[in-house]
Design a protein around this motif. Sequence first.
Motif, short mmCIF file in Angstrom:
data_model
loop_
_atom_site.label_atom_id
_atom_site.label_comp_id
_atom_site.label_asym_id
_atom_site.label_seq_id
_atom_site.Cartn_x
_atom_site.Cartn_y
_atom_site.Cartn_z
N LEU A 1 70.63 12.80 44.42
CA LEU A 1 70.24 12.38 43.06
C LEU A 1 69.84 10.91 43.03
O LEU A 1 68.96 10.50 42.28
CB LEU A 1 71.41 12.59 42.08
CG LEU A 1 71.63 13.97 41.49
CD1 LEU A 1 72.86 13.93 40.59
CD2 LEU A 1 70.41 14.44 40.70
N LYS A 2 70.51 10.11 43.88
CA LYS A 2 70.26 8.67 43.90
C LYS A 2 68.88 8.32 44.47
O LYS A 2 68.41 7.21 44.29
CB LYS A 2 71.36 7.95 44.69
CG LYS A 2 72.69 7.93 43.93
CD LYS A 2 73.72 7.06 44.62
CE LYS A 2 74.42 7.83 45.72
NZ LYS A 2 75.61 7.13 46.25
N GLN A 3 68.28 9.27 45.19
CA GLN A 3 66.94 9.02 45.76
C GLN A 3 65.81 9.29 44.77
O GLN A 3 64.65 8.99 45.05
CB GLN A 3 66.75 9.90 47.01
CG GLN A 3 67.68 9.52 48.15
CD GLN A 3 67.79 10.60 49.21
OE1 GLN A 3 67.06 11.59 49.18
NE2 GLN A 3 68.72 10.43 50.13
N LEU A 4 66.14 9.87 43.62
CA LEU A 4 65.09 10.14 42.64
C LEU A 4 64.57 8.84 42.03
O LEU A 4 65.29 7.83 41.98
CB LEU A 4 65.64 11.03 41.51
CG LEU A 4 66.12 12.42 41.93
CD1 LEU A 4 66.62 13.19 40.71
CD2 LEU A 4 65.00 13.18 42.61
N ALA A 5 63.32 8.88 41.56
CA ALA A 5 62.73 7.71 40.91
C ALA A 5 63.61 7.29 39.72
O ALA A 5 63.78 6.10 39.44
CB ALA A 5 61.32 8.03 40.46
N SER A 6 64.15 8.28 39.03
CA SER A 6 65.08 8.07 37.91
C SER A 6 65.51 9.46 37.47
O SER A 6 64.94 10.46 37.92
CB SER A 6 64.38 7.37 36.74
OG SER A 6 63.37 8.21 36.22
N TYR A 7 66.53 9.54 36.64
CA TYR A 7 66.81 10.81 35.98
C TYR A 7 67.62 10.52 34.72
O TYR A 7 68.34 9.52 34.65
CB TYR A 7 67.52 11.81 36.90
CG TYR A 7 68.95 11.49 37.25
CD1 TYR A 7 70.01 12.06 36.55
CD2 TYR A 7 69.25 10.62 38.30
CE1 TYR A 7 71.33 11.76 36.88
CE2 TYR A 7 70.55 10.33 38.63
CZ TYR A 7 71.60 10.90 37.92
OH TYR A 7 72.88 10.60 38.25
N MET A 8 67.44 11.38 33.74
CA MET A 8 68.12 11.22 32.47
C MET A 8 69.11 12.37 32.28
O MET A 8 69.02 13.40 32.95
CB MET A 8 67.11 11.25 31.31
CG MET A 8 66.06 10.17 31.33
SD MET A 8 66.72 8.55 30.90
CE MET A 8 66.94 8.75 29.12
N VAL A 9 70.04 12.15 31.35
CA VAL A 9 70.93 13.23 30.94
C VAL A 9 70.58 13.56 29.48
O VAL A 9 70.40 12.65 28.66
CB VAL A 9 72.40 12.79 31.05
CG1 VAL A 9 73.33 13.84 30.45
CG2 VAL A 9 72.76 12.55 32.52
N ALA A 10 70.46 14.84 29.20
CA ALA A 10 70.23 15.26 27.81
C ALA A 10 71.50 15.94 27.30
O ALA A 10 72.14 16.70 28.03
CB ALA A 10 69.06 16.23 27.73
N VAL A 11 71.87 15.61 26.07
CA VAL A 11 73.01 16.24 25.43
C VAL A 11 72.51 16.92 24.15
O VAL A 11 71.91 16.26 23.29
CB VAL A 11 74.10 15.21 25.09
CG1 VAL A 11 75.28 15.89 24.38
CG2 VAL A 11 74.59 14.51 26.36
N ASN A 12 72.72 18.22 24.08
CA ASN A 12 72.26 19.01 22.92
C ASN A 12 70.79 18.75 22.60
O ASN A 12 70.41 18.48 21.45
CB ASN A 12 73.15 18.75 21.71
CG ASN A 12 74.60 19.10 22.00
OD1 ASN A 12 74.87 20.04 22.75
ND2 ASN A 12 75.53 18.35 21.44
N ASN A 13 69.97 18.82 23.65
CA ASN A 13 68.51 18.71 23.53
C ASN A 13 67.98 17.33 23.13
O ASN A 13 66.84 17.21 22.68
CB ASN A 13 67.95 19.76 22.56
CG ASN A 13 68.14 21.17 23.08
OD1 ASN A 13 67.97 21.40 24.27
ND2 ASN A 13 68.50 22.09 22.22
N GLU A 14 68.82 16.29 23.29
CA GLU A 14 68.37 14.92 23.02
C GLU A 14 68.67 14.06 24.25
O GLU A 14 69.73 14.20 24.86
CB GLU A 14 69.14 14.31 21.83
CG GLU A 14 68.90 14.99 20.51
CD GLU A 14 67.71 14.43 19.76
OE1 GLU A 14 67.12 13.43 20.24
OE2 GLU A 14 67.37 15.00 18.71
#
Lengths: 80, 141
Positions: A44-57
């Motif tokens: 996961l740390k090699q990704l350009a970035s990543y977000m977490v979504a909670v309840n579709n936000e």
Amino acid sequence: MKIKILAFGIAKDIFGTPSVNLELTNDATVYNLKYLLEQRYPRLKQLASYMVAVNNEYALPGDNLHERDEIAIIPPVSGG
Amino acid sequence: MTLTTNIQIFSSPLNIQSSIDWIMSPESGGIDVFIGTVRNATKGKRVIRLEFEAYEPMAIAEMEKIAKQAFEKWPVQKILIHHRTGILEVGEVPVLIAVSAAHRAAAFDACRFIIDTLKQTVPIWKKEIFEDGEVWVAAHP
């Protein structure tokens, strides 16, 4: 608390499955979740970035998680 | 009541003509249509096909937000955003955006804003399949 995390795109490949279950403390935040996931899935740390979504936000690192939230890992999007 | 937005995700081919029929209205003076198509190469490398995956409920919610922003920024009348999932061959249409307005400037500006923002915020992912492998687009730096 036990939470279920949905994974999409390359995150699904990294997890090897469309969803994983994790045990988190009741006061856990998005930041805590990302830390735990990165321990378990270092790619996961090699990704350009990543977000977490909670309840579709899209969620912020300090946001709290709750047992019945719908939580998803959002790697860099590439629609269109 | 006439609906002013039409936002959907399809696993079957998008219908361009019925989308234009939906966006047409007597009040409109101009309609902008953006049709995204699958290109046969990326950086000189031959692309065989693309695969699109969506986090559907959130993708719909994000596209609705974009449409709402467009209505706030420009005097547009109707907005249609259709996106595909699944396997698409070269020449097929992954995304279709249509915007109607009384005057063309608003339709052009809103249409461009919608596709540019969609590419940045909507949780949809594209995998490029080459002759010798495959890659999730934009995943790595």
